[in-house]
Design an enzyme around this catalytic site. Structure first.
Site, PDB file in Angstrom:
ATOM      1  N   ASP A  34     117.085  94.922  32.045  1.00 57.79           N
ATOM      2  CA  ASP A  34     116.767  95.730  33.221  1.00 57.79           C
ATOM      3  C   ASP A  34     116.782  97.198  32.814  1.00 57.79           C
ATOM      4  O   ASP A  34     117.737  97.664  32.189  1.00 57.79           O
ATOM      5  CB  ASP A  34     117.804  95.505  34.323  1.00 57.79           C
ATOM      6  CG  ASP A  34     117.644  94.137  34.965  1.00 57.79           C
ATOM      7  OD1 ASP A  34     116.602  93.499  34.747  1.00 57.79           O
ATOM      8  OD2 ASP A  34     118.567  93.701  35.679  1.00 57.79           O
ATOM      9  N   ASP A  88     110.790  84.614  42.661  1.00 56.08           N
ATOM     10  CA  ASP A  88     112.209  84.505  43.017  1.00 56.08           C
ATOM     11  C   ASP A  88     112.320  83.523  44.173  1.00 56.08           C
ATOM     12  O   ASP A  88     111.687  83.717  45.211  1.00 56.08           O
ATOM     13  CB  ASP A  88     112.769  85.868  43.452  1.00 56.08           C
ATOM     14  CG  ASP A  88     112.818  86.865  42.300  1.00 56.08           C
ATOM     15  OD1 ASP A  88     112.724  86.426  41.127  1.00 56.08           O
ATOM     16  OD2 ASP A  88     112.933  88.070  42.567  1.00 56.08           O
TER      17      ASP A  88
END
Lengths: 251, 196
Positions: free
Chosen positions: A11, A130
């Protein structure tokens, strides 16, 4: 034989890695390029960068990151986060990205998948999904799992494939962060349904979880973040256990 | 010095980055006159073989490429261009190798594109594969493959069927995988090519 892929995910925000990293040898644990190089030396097969920069300079910082990675890393990598239009993708491709991953933008505008596949080829287009269970259904979520959509997960993945997705990155938000293992039931269902590669994500906590996901679902790749960043699982150890279990990996 | 044939088919940033990391000199070939500056060439390529061939034809370089006598390496679609024909859009190609580029047939549990690291087995002695052990993994991503042919296949790999991971004839070479993305063995192959 085609090897199963192990993919660390980083990330990144404003050009720096966000989550804590616990590597001993790093001069700068916040430098995504140094971290990526370290992973490539350990035997990672591919890398995913998720850029969560939210400033107006976002595209520029992503392009700079991609260029630095492409200059120094000799394995393929995907970049995702905030890619909304063809021009974003074009800039990242020209900076050396092998693939881009699209999540919310594709849900909001599914025709974007067709456009990207037509412009750059299906191999360039990863659709990140997701998913979270509501009632007894897997539902596509946005904003890191906080916002439910009206799309059922399997239906959306089938649509994405038909529009030109070259690969599916499927993250179970119910499993993510639990370290209790991947969502093997859903992953097997998806993997058996589509004819494009599937990357499993969410829930990796032990080496055995990777053995399980490959043996039980036959997905093409498994992605994890914290177990790699904190050194809880070392990629060479992981690969040797996979090999002992007759799972083909790159030596 | 390697001359990279520029014809607008795909991105070459990763390739030039790999050459820079390895300290291999390179430059760009845009015109026939540029060819004279180099002692070997790479034909890169990503995307659609038919579209790539049309772009290559538009440069006017096709006759000069076909007449090259120096080592020339096609990568991915750049390799497919060296063959006679591709099923992708029914395209006639350079025909430096009288073999075909075919679409992977549909077969259950085999996904297309063929994406990821697969083992490559050299079948002939050739400096391109020097110091690369049999069965080393290279990174592939493609939906069309070059048929296996005993005369022209330099190394093979298997996915759905056995096919050419690389081809070789006289001074012409092609690799289906991406050496610039294939870890240390990919870099070894690029170094080997720079010395052929």
């Amino acid at each position: 034989m085609l090897a199963k892929r192990i993919i660390p995910c980083l990330d990144v925000k404003n050009g720096r890695t966000v989550k804590g990293v616990n590597f001993v040898d790093l001069r700068d644990a916040g430098d995504p390029v140094e971290l990526a190089w370290n992973y490539s030396q350990q035997g990672a097969d591919e890398l995913v960068f998720l850029d969560i920069t939210a400033t107006v300079e976002r595209r520029k910082t992503m392009v700079e990151l991609v260029k630095s990675v492409a200059r120094q890393i000799n394995i393929p990598f995907t970049i995702g986060g905030g890619i909304n239009e063809i021009a974003d993708a074009d800039a990242l491709l020209n900076a050396g990205a092998d693939k881009i991953s699209i999540n919310s933008a594709a849900v909001r505008n599914p025709a974007l998948i067709d456009e990207l596949a037509k412009a750059f080829g299906v191999q360039f287009v990863v659709i990140a999904v997701d998913t979270r269970v509501i009632g007894d259904k897997n539902i596509v979520h946005l904003n890191g799992g906080r916002l439910a959509t009206e799309k059922q997960t399997l239906d959306w993945i089938i649509e994405a494939e038909s529009r030109g997705a070259g690969e599916i990155l499927l993250t179970s938000m119910d499993h993510d962060g639990t370290k209790a293992g991947f969502d093997n039931g859903l992953l097997k269902l998806v993997n058996d349904t589509v004819n494009i590669p599937v990357i499993a994500s969410g829930g990796a906590g032990s080496v055995q979880h990777f053995v399980d996901v490959f043996q039980k679902t036959n997905v093409d790749a498994a992605l994890a973040a914290s177990v790699f960043h904190y050194g809880e699982i070392l990629i060479p150890d992981l690969k040797s256990v996979l090999r002992e279990n007759n799972i083909e990996v790159r030596v | 010095m390697i001359g990279i044939i520029r014809y607008g088919a795909g991105n070459i940033f990763s390739l030039t980055a790999a050459l820079e990391r390895l300290g291999i000199g390179y430059g760009m070939v845009n015109t026939e006159a540029d060819l004279l500056q180099f002692d070997r060439y790479i034909i890169p390529g990503v995307g659609h073989a038919g579209a790539a061939m049309r772009k290559l034809e538009q440069t006017g370089l096709v006759p000069a490429i076909k007449a090259l006598k120096k080592p020339t390496l096609g990568i991915c679609v750049g390799m497919q261009l060296l063959t006679a024909y591709s099923e992708e859009a029914d395209a006639n190609l350079l025909n430096l190798f009288p073999i075909k580029t075919l679409k992977f047939p549909h077969k259950n549990s085999f996904k297309v594109p063929h994406t990821g690291w697969n083992q490559v087995f050299a079948e002939k002695e050739n400096p391109l594969f020097e110091n690369i052990p049999l069965g080393s993994h290279f990174y592939f991503v493609h939906s069309y493959f070059i048929e296996y042919d005993q005369s022209f296949t330099l190394s093979s790999t298997s996915y759905i069927n056995k096919f050419s991971a690389s081809i070789w004839h006289d001074n012409f070479y092609g690799v289906q995988f991406h050496p610039e993305k294939s870890g240390p063995y990919g870099e070894t192959l690029l170094k080997n090519f720079s010395k052929i």
